[in-house]
Scaffold this motif. Structure first.
Motif, mmCIF file in Angstrom:
data_model
loop_
_atom_site.group_PDB
_atom_site.id
_atom_site.type_symbol
_atom_site.label_atom_id
_atom_site.label_comp_id
_atom_site.label_asym_id
_atom_site.label_seq_id
_atom_site.Cartn_x
_atom_site.Cartn_y
_atom_site.Cartn_z
ATOM 1 N N UNK A 1 0.823 -1.206 0.000
ATOM 2 C CA UNK A 1 0.000 0.000 0.000
ATOM 3 C C UNK A 1 0.866 1.268 0.000
ATOM 4 N N UNK A 2 2.014 1.214 0.673
ATOM 5 C CA UNK A 2 2.908 2.374 0.690
ATOM 6 C C UNK A 2 3.430 2.676 -0.705
ATOM 7 N N UNK A 3 3.862 1.633 -1.424
ATOM 8 C CA UNK A 3 4.340 1.829 -2.789
ATOM 9 C C UNK A 3 3.213 2.318 -3.697
ATOM 10 N N UNK A 4 2.024 1.752 -3.528
ATOM 11 C CA UNK A 4 0.886 2.135 -4.370
ATOM 12 C C UNK A 4 0.494 3.590 -4.135
ATOM 13 N N UNK A 5 0.290 3.966 -2.869
ATOM 14 C CA UNK A 5 -0.117 5.329 -2.559
ATOM 15 C C UNK A 5 0.982 6.331 -2.925
ATOM 16 N N UNK A 6 2.241 5.968 -2.639
ATOM 17 C CA UNK A 6 3.335 6.873 -2.963
ATOM 18 C C UNK A 6 3.529 7.036 -4.455
ATOM 19 N N UNK A 7 3.451 5.941 -5.209
ATOM 20 C CA UNK A 7 3.637 6.008 -6.654
ATOM 21 C C UNK A 7 2.543 6.782 -7.357
ATOM 22 N N UNK A 8 1.312 6.690 -6.843
ATOM 23 C CA UNK A 8 0.193 7.403 -7.458
ATOM 24 C C UNK A 8 0.121 8.847 -6.959
ATOM 25 N N UNK A 9 0.281 9.035 -5.662
ATOM 26 C CA UNK A 9 0.057 10.349 -5.073
ATOM 27 C C UNK A 9 1.165 11.355 -5.314
ATOM 28 N N UNK A 10 2.425 10.902 -5.369
ATOM 29 C CA UNK A 10 3.544 11.839 -5.505
ATOM 30 C C UNK A 10 3.487 12.648 -6.797
ATOM 31 N N UNK A 11 3.333 12.032 -7.972
ATOM 32 C CA UNK A 11 3.235 12.853 -9.193
ATOM 33 C C UNK A 11 1.985 13.724 -9.230
#
Length: 301
Positions: free
Chosen positions: A30-40
């Motif tokens: 979930x950390x990778x998913x949220x970070x990968x989507x939310x950061x850009x």
């Protein structure tokens, strides 16, 4: 807030990045998913808000909210990618600090909306970019000071729990006060009223669903509760992006207009059904051919 430590993985330790235990890999995904989507998306939102008028202070607070979200999202990615104790602890501190700043700016945005409606003259005289920048600087420094104090305390969870619980009654007060003020005023357009209330309601919903469970995490030893709180906190930056969409003219207005029309349509249908039942009478009265009126006339209200 996350307060678990990390060690290097071993054959006897189920570790995914900085996250340990049976549920560590779930938090890792979930950390990778949220970070990968939310950061850009957060970066794009900040670029879209880069031009701020001198009399429009709300984007300044939203930009700072998004910056705090970027800190959290970047920390999520790093803590999922690395498995070194020092790196994990350092970015845990950054993530928790970003979370505290995010909560403060959510309260500030709600306060600004309340002052704009409830105290319009006072607000217009003091609304400028310089004041907003000062408020932002004080907020970042105050959160840093509180976090340092919390780290020095023996029982760290007490101050964090108070910090998480205190904004809740403030958000409710701002929502209720703004709603009462909007009912009394006629100078604000209906669309603007809808947007203001929508933003305040969304802030309260985000805080209630994503931040209040962290208080339970601080006072519970249940691992399932821990995992749920971790995932909700990691999702909070994405929820702030939803708040940004609602505050933007155009997209947010269309969403709110659709929701309001849906509610009005349902209310209208319900009122039509109630009127029809009142005219027809209850099922027993209809079968017997009589109602409360002995002469057989329909009683109308």
């Amino acid at each position: 807030m996350e307060n678990h430590t990390s060690v290097k993985s071993s054959p006897h330790n189920n570790t995914c990045g900085c996250h340990e235990g049976d549920y560590g890999c779930a938090i890792y995904v979930t950390s990778l998913l949220f970070g990968g989507v939310g950061l850009p998306l957060a970066l794009v939102a900040i670029i879209a808000l880069r031009s701020v008028r001198a009399d429009h202070v709300v984007p300044v607070y939203v930009i700072n909210l998004l910056i705090s979200d970027i800190l959290q999202l970047f920390s999520c990615i790093v803590r999922a990618a690395k498995n070194e104790t020092e790196i994990c602890n350092n970015f845990r501190i950054i993530q928790n600090y970003g979370l505290m700043v995010s909560i403060c700016f959510m309260v500030i945005i709600s306060l600004e909306r309340y002052l704009c409606v409830a105290w319009p003259l006072w607000y217009r005289l003091r609304r400028n970019i310089r004041t907003s920048v000062k408020v932002c600087i004080v907020t970042w420094l105050l959160c840093l000071l509180l976090y340092i104090i919390n780290e020095l305390l023996v029982k760290k969870d007490i101050l964090l729990a108070i910090f998480l619980l205190l904004p809740f009654p403030l958000l409710i007060f701002f929502l209720c006060g703004t709603h009462k003020a909007l009912i009394r005023t006629h100078s604000v357009h209906t669309v603007e009223k809808r947007r203001i209330i929508g933003v305040l309601v969304l802030v309260l919903i985000i805080y209630t669903l994503l931040f209040l469970p962290d208080i339970i995490f601080l006072s519970s030893e249940n691992k399932n509760v821990h995992v749920t709180a971790y995932i909700l906190i990691d999702f909070s930056p994405l929820a702030d992006l939803i708040l940004y969409i609602f505050m933007r003219k155009g997209i947010g207005d269309k969403i709110l207009a659709y929701l309001c029309s849906k509610m009005l349509r349902n209310s209208h249908n319900q009122s039509v059904e109630n009127s029809a039942m009142m005219e027809l009478g209850s099922p027993v009265e209809t079968c017997n051919g009589e109602g409360d009126n002995k002469s057989g006339d329909v009683v109308r209200f």
